[in-house]
Design a protein around this motif. Structure first.
Motif, PDB file in Angstrom:
ATOM      1  N   ALA A  14     -32.086  33.287   6.003  1.00 42.66           N
ATOM      2  CA  ALA A  14     -32.953  32.072   5.388  1.00 42.66           C
ATOM      3  C   ALA A  14     -32.147  30.958   6.014  1.00 42.66           C
ATOM      4  CB  ALA A  14     -32.947  31.998   3.823  1.00 42.66           C
ATOM      5  N   VAL A  15     -31.113  30.623   6.309  1.00 41.92           N
ATOM      6  CA  VAL A  15     -30.391  29.716   6.982  1.00 41.92           C
ATOM      7  C   VAL A  15     -30.818  29.611   8.329  1.00 41.92           C
ATOM      8  CG1 VAL A  15     -28.084  28.697   7.644  1.00 41.92           C
ATOM      9  CG2 VAL A  15     -28.730  29.253   5.250  1.00 41.92           C
ATOM     10  N   ALA A  16     -30.692  30.931   8.934  1.00 44.27           N
ATOM     11  CA  ALA A  16     -30.758  31.011  10.503  1.00 44.27           C
ATOM     12  C   ALA A  16     -32.317  30.673  10.714  1.00 44.27           C
ATOM     13  CB  ALA A  16     -30.443  32.331  10.758  1.00 44.27           C
ATOM     14  N   THR A  17     -33.120  31.088  10.037  1.00 40.52           N
ATOM     15  CA  THR A  17     -34.539  30.994  10.355  1.00 40.52           C
ATOM     16  C   THR A  17     -35.063  29.467  10.353  1.00 40.52           C
ATOM     17  OG1 THR A  17     -35.062  33.334   9.445  1.00 40.52           O
ATOM     18  CG2 THR A  17     -36.806  31.500   9.474  1.00 40.52           C
ATOM     19  N   LEU A  18     -34.639  28.919   9.132  1.00 34.88           N
ATOM     20  CA  LEU A  18     -34.926  27.374   9.081  1.00 34.88           C
ATOM     21  C   LEU A  18     -34.168  26.508   9.929  1.00 34.88           C
ATOM     22  CD1 LEU A  18     -35.716  27.592   5.425  1.00 34.88           C
ATOM     23  CD2 LEU A  18     -37.264  27.523   7.140  1.00 34.88           C
ATOM     24  N   HIS A  19     -32.834  26.758  10.086  1.00 33.30           N
ATOM     25  CA  HIS A  19     -32.044  25.926  10.979  1.00 33.30           C
ATOM     26  C   HIS A  19     -32.536  25.425  12.483  1.00 33.30           C
ATOM     27  CE1 HIS A  19     -28.589  23.719  12.106  1.00 33.30           C
ATOM     28  NE2 HIS A  19     -28.293  24.558  13.044  1.00 33.30           N
ATOM     29  N   PHE A  20     -33.013  26.570  12.889  1.00 34.64           N
ATOM     30  CA  PHE A  20     -33.153  26.653  14.241  1.00 34.64           C
ATOM     31  C   PHE A  20     -34.803  26.377  14.494  1.00 34.64           C
ATOM     32  CE2 PHE A  20     -29.421  29.370  14.356  1.00 34.64           C
ATOM     33  CZ  PHE A  20     -28.580  28.375  15.263  1.00 34.64           C
ATOM     34  N   ALA A  21     -35.688  26.153  13.378  1.00 33.36           N
ATOM     35  CA  ALA A  21     -36.984  25.994  13.474  1.00 33.36           C
ATOM     36  C   ALA A  21     -37.238  24.463  13.658  1.00 33.36           C
ATOM     37  CB  ALA A  21     -37.549  26.488  12.408  1.00 33.36           C
ATOM     38  N   PRO A  22     -38.212  24.144  14.320  1.00 34.43           N
ATOM     39  CA  PRO A  22     -38.631  22.802  14.244  1.00 34.43           C
ATOM     40  C   PRO A  22     -39.199  22.267  13.034  1.00 34.43           C
ATOM     41  CG  PRO A  22     -40.139  24.160  15.938  1.00 34.43           C
ATOM     42  CD  PRO A  22     -38.985  24.922  15.121  1.00 34.43           C
ATOM     43  N   ALA A  23     -39.080  21.141  12.625  1.00 38.46           N
ATOM     44  CA  ALA A  23     -39.348  20.732  11.205  1.00 38.46           C
ATOM     45  C   ALA A  23     -40.719  20.858  10.775  1.00 38.46           C
ATOM     46  CB  ALA A  23     -38.953  19.173  11.101  1.00 38.46           C
ATOM     47  N   GLY A  24     -41.623  20.859  11.822  1.00 37.62           N
ATOM     48  CA  GLY A  24     -42.950  21.032  11.441  1.00 37.62           C
ATOM     49  C   GLY A  24     -43.227  22.492  11.099  1.00 37.62           C
ATOM     50  N   ARG A  25     -42.643  23.448  11.646  1.00 36.09           N
ATOM     51  CA  ARG A  25     -42.828  24.828  11.451  1.00 36.09           C
ATOM     52  C   ARG A  25     -42.118  25.499  10.261  1.00 36.09           C
ATOM     53  NH1 ARG A  25     -46.723  26.697  14.313  1.00 36.09           N
ATOM     54  NH2 ARG A  25     -45.950  28.529  14.984  1.00 36.09           N
ATOM     55  N   ARG A  26     -41.300  24.696   9.583  1.00 32.61           N
ATOM     56  CA  ARG A  26     -40.463  25.261   8.513  1.00 32.61           C
ATOM     57  C   ARG A  26     -41.303  25.626   7.164  1.00 32.61           C
ATOM     58  NH1 ARG A  26     -35.820  20.903   9.406  1.00 32.61           N
ATOM     59  NH2 ARG A  26     -34.735  21.827  11.053  1.00 32.61           N
ATOM     60  N   GLY A  27     -42.285  25.008   6.944  1.00 30.60           N
ATOM     61  CA  GLY A  27     -43.199  25.597   5.879  1.00 30.60           C
ATOM     62  C   GLY A  27     -43.638  27.060   6.070  1.00 30.60           C
ATOM     63  N   TRP A  28     -44.188  27.168   7.421  1.00 35.00           N
ATOM     64  CA  TRP A  28     -44.871  28.413   7.536  1.00 35.00           C
ATOM     65  C   TRP A  28     -43.492  29.451   7.696  1.00 35.00           C
ATOM     66  CZ3 TRP A  28     -49.841  29.809   7.767  1.00 35.00           C
ATOM     67  CH2 TRP A  28     -50.567  28.709   7.902  1.00 35.00           C
ATOM     68  N   LEU A  29     -42.524  29.110   8.203  1.00 36.09           N
ATOM     69  CA  LEU A  29     -41.258  30.143   8.303  1.00 36.09           C
ATOM     70  C   LEU A  29     -40.742  30.398   6.884  1.00 36.09           C
ATOM     71  CD1 LEU A  29     -39.539  28.779  11.595  1.00 36.09           C
ATOM     72  CD2 LEU A  29     -40.851  31.141  11.267  1.00 36.09           C
ATOM     73  N   ALA A  30     -40.753  29.140   6.181  1.00 34.07           N
ATOM     74  CA  ALA A  30     -40.247  29.731   4.781  1.00 34.07           C
ATOM     75  C   ALA A  30     -41.182  30.632   4.015  1.00 34.07           C
ATOM     76  CB  ALA A  30     -40.141  28.392   3.779  1.00 34.07           C
ATOM     77  N   GLY A  31     -42.551  30.612   4.447  1.00 32.62           N
ATOM     78  CA  GLY A  31     -43.382  31.530   3.712  1.00 32.62           C
ATOM     79  C   GLY A  31     -43.210  33.056   4.306  1.00 32.62           C
ATOM     80  N   GLY A  32     -43.044  32.772   5.471  1.00 29.17           N
ATOM     81  CA  GLY A  32     -42.990  34.225   6.313  1.00 29.17           C
ATOM     82  C   GLY A  32     -41.691  34.773   5.957  1.00 29.17           C
ATOM     83  N   PHE A  33     -40.706  34.034   5.590  1.00 37.43           N
ATOM     84  CA  PHE A  33     -39.461  34.687   5.169  1.00 37.43           C
ATOM     85  C   PHE A  33     -39.604  35.245   4.028  1.00 37.43           C
ATOM     86  CE2 PHE A  33     -35.647  34.139   2.804  1.00 37.43           C
ATOM     87  CZ  PHE A  33     -34.925  35.136   3.458  1.00 37.43           C
ATOM     88  N   ALA A  34     -40.247  34.682   3.051  1.00 34.28           N
ATOM     89  CA  ALA A  34     -40.476  35.050   1.662  1.00 34.28           C
ATOM     90  C   ALA A  34     -41.270  36.317   1.657  1.00 34.28           C
ATOM     91  CB  ALA A  34     -41.347  33.978   0.807  1.00 34.28           C
ATOM     92  N   LEU A  35     -42.174  36.391   2.628  1.00 35.22           N
ATOM     93  CA  LEU A  35     -43.023  37.786   2.451  1.00 35.22           C
ATOM     94  C   LEU A  35     -42.287  38.782   3.143  1.00 35.22           C
ATOM     95  CD1 LEU A  35     -46.367  36.196   3.698  1.00 35.22           C
ATOM     96  CD2 LEU A  35     -45.745  37.331   1.536  1.00 35.22           C
ATOM     97  N   ALA A  36     -41.349  38.411   4.305  1.00 42.77           N
ATOM     98  CA  ALA A  36     -40.564  39.438   5.045  1.00 42.77           C
ATOM     99  C   ALA A  36     -39.334  39.853   3.983  1.00 42.77           C
ATOM    100  CB  ALA A  36     -39.907  38.964   6.436  1.00 42.77           C
ATOM    101  N   TRP A  37     -38.758  39.058   3.345  1.00 41.17           N
ATOM    102  CA  TRP A  37     -37.638  39.522   2.200  1.00 41.17           C
ATOM    103  C   TRP A  37     -38.241  40.036   1.276  1.00 41.17           C
ATOM    104  CZ3 TRP A  37     -33.157  40.018   3.321  1.00 41.17           C
ATOM    105  CH2 TRP A  37     -32.166  40.228   2.317  1.00 41.17           C
ATOM    106  N   LEU A  38     -39.599  39.907   0.824  1.00 40.48           N
ATOM    107  CA  LEU A  38     -40.247  40.738  -0.237  1.00 40.48           C
ATOM    108  C   LEU A  38     -40.277  42.092   0.089  1.00 40.48           C
ATOM    109  CD1 LEU A  38     -41.501  40.887  -2.949  1.00 40.48           C
ATOM    110  CD2 LEU A  38     -43.764  40.330  -1.873  1.00 40.48           C
ATOM    111  N   ALA A  39     -40.594  42.496   1.335  1.00 40.13           N
ATOM    112  CA  ALA A  39     -40.623  43.717   2.006  1.00 40.13           C
ATOM    113  C   ALA A  39     -39.343  44.138   2.043  1.00 40.13           C
ATOM    114  CB  ALA A  39     -41.203  43.676   3.384  1.00 40.13           C
ATOM    115  N   VAL A  40     -38.144  43.781   2.322  1.00 43.10           N
ATOM    116  CA  VAL A  40     -36.821  44.256   2.329  1.00 43.10           C
ATOM    117  C   VAL A  40     -36.535  44.604   0.845  1.00 43.10           C
ATOM    118  CG1 VAL A  40     -34.508  43.744   2.632  1.00 43.10           C
ATOM    119  CG2 VAL A  40     -36.132  42.884   4.389  1.00 43.10           C
ATOM    120  N   VAL A  41     -36.830  43.550   0.071  1.00 39.71           N
ATOM    121  CA  VAL A  41     -36.440  43.901  -1.693  1.00 39.71           C
ATOM    122  C   VAL A  41     -37.246  45.116  -1.966  1.00 39.71           C
ATOM    123  CG1 VAL A  41     -36.557  42.876  -3.734  1.00 39.71           C
ATOM    124  CG2 VAL A  41     -35.780  41.692  -2.026  1.00 39.71           C
TER     125      VAL A  41
END
Length: 83
Positions: A14-41
């Motif tokens: 989560a930190v790596a995904t959002l730290h290196f993302a531009p500020a305008g894309r973090r909302g999409w990436l946070a949602g994408g991370f939530a879906l990808a992490w749901l698949a892992v869980v």
């Protein structure tokens, strides 16, 4: 121990995904991370069930594994979103 490892991996991702993302894309990436992490869980839940644990034993643990990294990702996004 596996629970702590998965939570730590989720936090690092989560930190790596959002730290290196531009500020305008973090909302999409946070949602994408939530879906990808749901698949892992879900995969981890399936693994636990296949090893003989019941759903009532696994569900609270999987909720914790999911909620902690996703809460960090969403909190980071809310804290750093452009206004």
């Amino acid at each position: 121990m596996r629970t702590l490892i998965l939570i730590a991996v989720g936090l690092v991702l989560a930190v790596a995904t959002l730290h290196f993302a531009p500020a305008g894309r973090r909302g999409w990436l946070a949602g994408g991370f939530a879906l990808a992490w749901l698949a892992v869980v879900a995969w981890n839940l399936r693994t636990g069930l296949s090893h003989g644990y019941s759903l009532s034993e696994e569900l609270p643990i999987q909720l914790l594994i999911y909620a902690v990294p996703v809460a960090l990702a969403v909190g980071w996004w809310l804290r750093t979103r452009p206004r």
